[in-house]
Design a protein around this motif. Structure first.
Motif, PDB file in Angstrom:
ATOM      1  N   LYS A  45       6.037  20.198 -41.984  1.00 15.37           N
ATOM      2  CA  LYS A  45       5.929  20.961 -40.685  1.00 15.37           C
ATOM      3  C   LYS A  45       6.197  22.097 -40.649  1.00 15.37           C
ATOM      4  O   LYS A  45       5.575  23.553 -40.959  1.00 15.37           O
ATOM      5  N   LEU A  71      -2.514   9.705 -41.000  1.00 15.53           N
ATOM      6  CA  LEU A  71      -1.929   9.779 -39.595  1.00 15.53           C
ATOM      7  C   LEU A  71      -1.060  11.341 -39.289  1.00 15.53           C
ATOM      8  O   LEU A  71      -0.963  11.646 -38.753  1.00 15.53           O
ATOM      9  N   ALA A  72      -0.104  10.407 -41.228  1.00 12.43           N
ATOM     10  CA  ALA A  72       1.404  11.424 -40.962  1.00 12.43           C
ATOM     11  C   ALA A  72       0.770  13.091 -41.192  1.00 12.43           C
ATOM     12  O   ALA A  72       1.057  13.996 -40.667  1.00 12.43           O
ATOM     13  N   SER A  74      -2.265  13.761 -40.060  1.00 15.07           N
ATOM     14  CA  SER A  74      -2.491  14.314 -38.224  1.00 15.07           C
ATOM     15  C   SER A  74      -1.881  14.912 -37.369  1.00 15.07           C
ATOM     16  O   SER A  74      -1.535  16.224 -36.999  1.00 15.07           O
ATOM     17  N   ASN A  75      -0.864  13.896 -37.973  1.00 12.01           N
ATOM     18  CA  ASN A  75       0.859  13.877 -36.933  1.00 12.01           C
ATOM     19  C   ASN A  75       1.125  16.236 -37.422  1.00 12.01           C
ATOM     20  O   ASN A  75       1.424  16.954 -36.841  1.00 12.01           O
ATOM     21  N   THR A  76       1.217  15.862 -38.441  1.00 14.77           N
ATOM     22  CA  THR A  76       1.838  17.845 -38.808  1.00 14.77           C
ATOM     23  C   THR A  76       1.007  18.446 -38.103  1.00 14.77           C
ATOM     24  O   THR A  76       1.765  19.620 -38.181  1.00 14.77           O
ATOM     25  N   LEU A  78      -0.815  18.809 -35.556  1.00  8.81           N
ATOM     26  CA  LEU A  78      -0.875  18.743 -34.050  1.00  8.81           C
ATOM     27  C   LEU A  78       0.574  19.576 -33.364  1.00  8.81           C
ATOM     28  O   LEU A  78       0.853  20.244 -33.181  1.00  8.81           O
ATOM     29  N   SER A  79       1.270  18.880 -34.486  1.00  3.06           N
ATOM     30  CA  SER A  79       2.791  19.616 -34.168  1.00  3.06           C
ATOM     31  C   SER A  79       3.045  20.861 -34.405  1.00  3.06           C
ATOM     32  O   SER A  79       3.449  21.656 -34.073  1.00  3.06           O
ATOM     33  N   TRP A  83      -5.191  22.219 -33.285  1.00  2.00           N
ATOM     34  CA  TRP A  83      -5.913  20.355 -32.229  1.00  2.00           C
ATOM     35  C   TRP A  83      -7.348  20.369 -33.101  1.00  2.00           C
ATOM     36  O   TRP A  83      -8.071  21.036 -34.011  1.00  2.00           O
TER      37      TRP A  83
END
Length: 94
Positions: A45, A71-72, A74-76, A78-79, A83
């Motif tokens: 991040k 997912l890891a 994608s989450n980075t 998004l954080s 989008w």
């Protein structure tokens, strides 16, 4: 420049890196990699955030592409404020 990169170091070793490269004149794609033992602590991040800021400072549009199943990653994205804008779907015969 046609590329920007930032790195994280620990005890003289690169443990993570994020960079952007020109896919076109205005759109630059973000990438990131973190050594497994340094994942999950916010390093991705921080690096993606910094390289995104640097890209915007150059007047370029950064974009982050990853597999929807990652997912890891994608989450980075998004954080940091990215989008979901599009997705690719592949079909194959079995």
């Amino acid at each position: 420049p046609d590329m920007i990169a930032v790195a994280a170091w620990h005890n003289g070793q690169v443990v993570g890196m994020s960079g952007v490269s020109a896919d076109s004149e205005m759109m630059w794609q973000v990438g990131v990699t973190i050594l497994p033992e340094f994942q999950g602590i916010g390093l991705g991040k921080a690096l993606v955030s910094r390289v995104t800021e640097a890209t915007l400072e150059q007047g370029k549009l950064p974009f982050y592409a990853t597999w929807i199943s990652n997912l890891a990653s994608s989450n980075t994205a998004l954080s940091v404020g990215y989008w979901l804008a599009w997705t690719d779907v592949y079909v194959h015969d079995q």
